[in-house]
Design a protein around this motif. Structure first.
Motif, mmCIF file in Angstrom:
data_model
loop_
_atom_site.group_PDB
_atom_site.id
_atom_site.type_symbol
_atom_site.label_atom_id
_atom_site.label_comp_id
_atom_site.label_asym_id
_atom_site.label_seq_id
_atom_site.Cartn_x
_atom_site.Cartn_y
_atom_site.Cartn_z
ATOM 1 N N ALA B 144 0.812 -1.218 0.000
ATOM 2 C CA ALA B 144 0.000 0.000 0.000
ATOM 3 C C ALA B 144 0.846 1.269 0.000
ATOM 4 C CB ALA B 144 -0.936 0.006 1.208
ATOM 5 N N ALA B 220 4.263 6.327 -11.889
ATOM 6 C CA ALA B 220 3.599 7.588 -11.551
ATOM 7 C C ALA B 220 3.831 7.931 -10.082
ATOM 8 C CB ALA B 220 2.110 7.465 -11.845
ATOM 9 N N ILE B 224 6.080 11.325 -8.030
ATOM 10 C CA ILE B 224 5.638 12.244 -6.981
ATOM 11 C C ILE B 224 6.502 12.054 -5.735
ATOM 12 C CG2 ILE B 224 3.727 12.822 -5.458
ATOM 13 C CD1 ILE B 224 1.945 11.926 -7.889
ATOM 14 N N GLN B 288 4.940 7.766 4.301
ATOM 15 C CA GLN B 288 3.556 8.139 4.619
ATOM 16 C C GLN B 288 3.167 9.520 4.096
ATOM 17 O OE1 GLN B 288 2.453 6.780 8.864
ATOM 18 N NE2 GLN B 288 4.678 6.923 8.860
ATOM 19 N N LEU B 291 -0.047 9.419 -0.414
ATOM 20 C CA LEU B 291 -1.131 8.434 -0.335
ATOM 21 C C LEU B 291 -1.870 8.395 -1.658
ATOM 22 C CD1 LEU B 291 -2.790 6.540 1.576
ATOM 23 C CD2 LEU B 291 -4.305 8.487 1.911
ATOM 24 N N GLU B 292 -1.932 7.207 -2.230
ATOM 25 C CA GLU B 292 -2.651 7.064 -3.494
ATOM 26 C C GLU B 292 -4.135 6.949 -3.188
ATOM 27 O OE1 GLU B 292 -2.506 4.494 -7.612
ATOM 28 O OE2 GLU B 292 -1.513 3.721 -5.848
ATOM 29 N N VAL B 293 -4.907 7.860 -3.684
ATOM 30 C CA VAL B 293 -6.329 7.846 -3.350
ATOM 31 C C VAL B 293 -7.173 7.150 -4.401
ATOM 32 C CG1 VAL B 293 -6.269 9.857 -1.848
ATOM 33 C CG2 VAL B 293 -6.667 10.184 -4.270
ATOM 34 N N SER B 294 -6.716 7.166 -5.598
ATOM 35 C CA SER B 294 -7.395 6.418 -6.647
ATOM 36 C C SER B 294 -6.357 6.262 -7.748
ATOM 37 C CB SER B 294 -8.623 7.190 -7.149
ATOM 38 O OG SER B 294 -8.223 8.328 -7.847
ATOM 39 N N PRO B 295 -6.619 5.448 -8.741
ATOM 40 C CA PRO B 295 -5.583 5.250 -9.743
ATOM 41 C C PRO B 295 -5.038 6.567 -10.279
ATOM 42 C CG PRO B 295 -7.393 3.755 -10.114
ATOM 43 C CD PRO B 295 -7.830 4.668 -9.031
ATOM 44 N N TYR B 296 -3.745 6.728 -10.172
ATOM 45 C CA TYR B 296 -3.027 7.902 -10.678
ATOM 46 C C TYR B 296 -3.383 9.194 -9.957
ATOM 47 C CZ TYR B 296 -2.409 4.457 -14.284
ATOM 48 O OH TYR B 296 -2.146 3.292 -14.926
ATOM 49 N N THR B 297 -4.013 9.094 -8.824
ATOM 50 C CA THR B 297 -4.347 10.298 -8.072
ATOM 51 C C THR B 297 -3.776 10.163 -6.663
ATOM 52 O OG1 THR B 297 -6.370 10.461 -9.324
ATOM 53 C CG2 THR B 297 -6.221 11.804 -7.358
ATOM 54 N N TYR B 298 -3.057 11.174 -6.239
ATOM 55 C CA TYR B 298 -2.345 11.098 -4.971
ATOM 56 C C TYR B 298 -2.630 12.321 -4.116
ATOM 57 C CZ TYR B 298 0.293 7.717 -7.657
ATOM 58 O OH TYR B 298 0.643 6.650 -8.425
ATOM 59 N N THR B 299 -2.577 12.130 -2.834
ATOM 60 C CA THR B 299 -2.579 13.309 -1.971
ATOM 61 C C THR B 299 -1.265 13.312 -1.213
ATOM 62 O OG1 THR B 299 -3.315 12.885 0.273
ATOM 63 C CG2 THR B 299 -4.937 12.640 -1.431
ATOM 64 N N THR B 300 -0.795 14.475 -0.922
ATOM 65 C CA THR B 300 0.445 14.578 -0.157
ATOM 66 C C THR B 300 0.134 15.228 1.181
ATOM 67 O OG1 THR B 300 0.870 16.688 -1.202
ATOM 68 C CG2 THR B 300 1.960 14.776 -2.155
#
Lengths: 234, 345
Positions: B144, B220, B224, B288, B291-300
């Motif tokens: 994860a 991807a 990031i 940590q 965090l990948e929130v959905s395919p190809y979408t991340y939050t930092t």
């Protein structure tokens, strides 16, 4: 002289409200296997699911059992916003379960992955192992917490709070073992997808319109910046 | 949210467990690998290992949501969880270290000393490797988290564990011996310096290869993560972990004059120790921040250590003070290290 009670539509609504909000599960088998379908083409991003879940389950401030991710796609002027409701995927092969050092999280026979709050030591390993970010350490109870499909409601025959409160009818919940349950009918007739199938977790939350919603240009990666609500392309 | 699920306390834990394992392995070098010049530091290394081992679960306990339920790991262990192994490995390791100390401190002249110390060292090395390796496995097997999911991490953890144990033994060897007005044996220092150099070379090579492969793969998530490493963790990753704790000691310790010098060896060992801590920090915290929130979408997210409260500088400092106290206590109680080469030489 008798006073005739006022026929108020408001009072009627007040009486009807509990029944309306507690939608019953009508088609279920003796050995249910619960699953959810989220129709992204019907989600309007109202956050009713998120708010009702927090209210129903007493989820602390800043934490969520389910939340609506807002994703922006495209470049100006051709832009669109996509709402992606997310929750525990109650995976068939959950990566959070085997990592728990004390066996405090497990998958029930009906498919729901739950936390035994009396056994959990709050180490956070399952939070790290979940590829969907669906778990959180609950600071109020000291253990890890997550969506359990509103088990207390489910045991009374009601659908989870997020499903009952979804104004667009985007969240559909039901028993996969009943051939005529809403989820069984959708899975039999529509094209659905799951989040991150490559993890091998076999998620049990299905999405309609997922590929369209999360489609990005080849090699494109997007950062959703929670602080400024902006989007950064890398 | 500025708080992470695994905060600074969790970065301290692999640092401690690595030192415990590394120091134990250092103590076995004369017995298992015939490095006779290191006999003098055997007991010192064992004491460092023992004290660090006792201190190592403290950050974990402080981090738990329910510290008083820690016994559940023994009562209801789930064998599929690498974390469940911790309790058992820790107890076995502590028992072995304790027996080794007793044997080295009081029974060094017994006829069975050599055989027993060889058996203890043999089992102990395996347990020490498992002890540091399983923590690497916890991170390396986690699909994860982009930064952690890497089969090299368990090996890299074992290497850096040996490195940090050796480095601390070298530092304390110089400091304690000087404070006790005893002569530092240059052959022992040189032997430790050579071993440290080779392991450091391997460690830097592993980290370098990992970076190279990841950079080349250009996933991807990595792109990031690379930005996070360059920005948020730039100083601790490139500055402290790679340059200060890796490249500089590697260059300096390549000279025999440096490894024979008490001052240079101590400084380089300290740099290595800081570098290993930075490695734990960058791995635990850095992983940590994305965090990948959905395919190809991340939050930092960002992280700063608080001064007070859960996982704060106050608690980390308190743990380090406890650790220093335990080491001093061990040196006072098991005082045979003062005999040095006269005992085992």
């Amino acid at each position: 002289m008798m006073v005739k009670p006022v026929e108020s539509s408001f009072l009627k609504l007040q009486e009807e409200l509990p029944r309306l909000l507690n939608r019953r599960i009508e088609r279920r088998s003796d050995r249910p296997r619960w699953a959810m379908v989220i129709d992204l083409t019907r989600c309007v991003g109202c956050y009713a699911c998120q708010v009702s879940c927090k209210m129903e389950n007493g989820v602390p401030y800043e934490y969520f059992r389910t939340h609506v991710e807002v994703i922006e796609r495209g470049t100006y002027p051709n832009v669109r916003r996509v709402f992606l409701p997310r929750l525990c995927n109650h995976c068939d092969n959950p990566s959070c379960v085997p990592v728990c050092p004390v066996g405090a999280t497990y998958k029930r026979e009906d498919g729901i992955v739950i936390v035994d709050y009396d056994r959990c030591i709050g180490c956070g390993y399952c939070v790290q192992a979940c590829p969907y970010g669906a778990r959180y350490p609950n600071p109020e109870i000291g253990t890890v917490d997550k969506c359990d499909y509103c088990l207390h409601k489910l045991e009374d025959g009601d659908v989870p709070a997020c499903v009952a409160n979804c104004m667009g009818g985007a969240r559909i919940f039901g028993d996969l073992n009943h051939p005529e349950s809403p989820v069984s009918l959708i899975l039999a007739s529509k094209s659905v997808a799951t989040l991150k199938p490559e993890t091998g977790n076999q998620p049990m939350v299905y999405y309609i319109g997922l590929e369209e919603a999360v489609r990005v240009a080849p090699g494109e990666a997007i950062v959703v910046n929670p602080k400024v609500g902006g989007v950064v392309r890398v | 949210m500025s708080s992470l699920v695994w905060d600074a306390l969790i970065a301290v834990y692999p640092f401690f467990s690595g030192i415990a394992a590394g120091a134990y392995i250092t103590s076995t070098l004369p017995v298992l690998f015939k490095r006779d010049e290191l006999k003098e530091v055997s007991l010192l290394a064992l004491l460092i290992s023992w004290a660090t081992l006792i201190a190592s679960p403290v950050p974990l306990l402080l981090h738990l949501g329910f510290p008083w339920r820690a016994g559940n790991i023994f009562a209801f262990p789930q064998v599929s969880s690498p974390m469940a192994l911790f309790g058992y490995l820790w107890i076995v390791f502590l028992v072995l270290a304790t027996i080794s100390i007793i044997v080295y401190n009081w029974f060094y002249s017994a006829p069975w000393f050599k055989n027993l110390s060889t058996v203890l060292a043999g089992i102990g090395v395996i347990v020490a490797i498992l002890f540091s390796g399983y923590i690497g496995f916890i991170f390396g097997s986690n699909k994860a988290v982009e930064l952690w999911y890497n089969p090299i991490i368990p090996i890299s953890f074992i290497l850096s564990a040996i490195l940090s144990g050796l480095a601390l033994v070298a530092i304390l060897y110089v400091v304690v011996w000087r404070l006790s007005r005893m002569e530092v044996n240059k052959a022992a220092l040189n032997a430790m310096g050579r071993i440290v150099w080779w392991i450091l070379l391997l460690e830097v090579a592993f980290v370098g290869v990992e970076m190279l492969v990841r950079t080349y793969m250009q996933t991807a998530g990595w792109r990031i993560l690379h930005n996070i490493l360059m920005e948020q963790l730039g100083l601790s990753y490139f500055g402290v972990q790679l340059i200060l704790g890796g490249i500089i000691p590697l260059i300096i310790l390549s000279s025999k004059r440096a490894t024979s010098s008490a001052g240079l060896m101590s400084i380089m060992s300290l740099l290595i120790l800081i570098g290993v801590f930075a490695y734990r920090w960058n791995l635990v915290i850095g992983g940590q921040l994305l965090l990948e929130v959905s395919p190809y979408t991340y939050t930092t997210t960002t992280y700063t250590v608080a001064l007070m409260g859960h996982g704060s500088i106050f608690w980390i400092s308190a743990i380090f003070v406890l650790w220093a106290f335990l080491m001093s206590l061990a040196l006072l109680v098991f005082s045979n290290w003062r005999m040095g080469m006269k005992t085992y030489g």
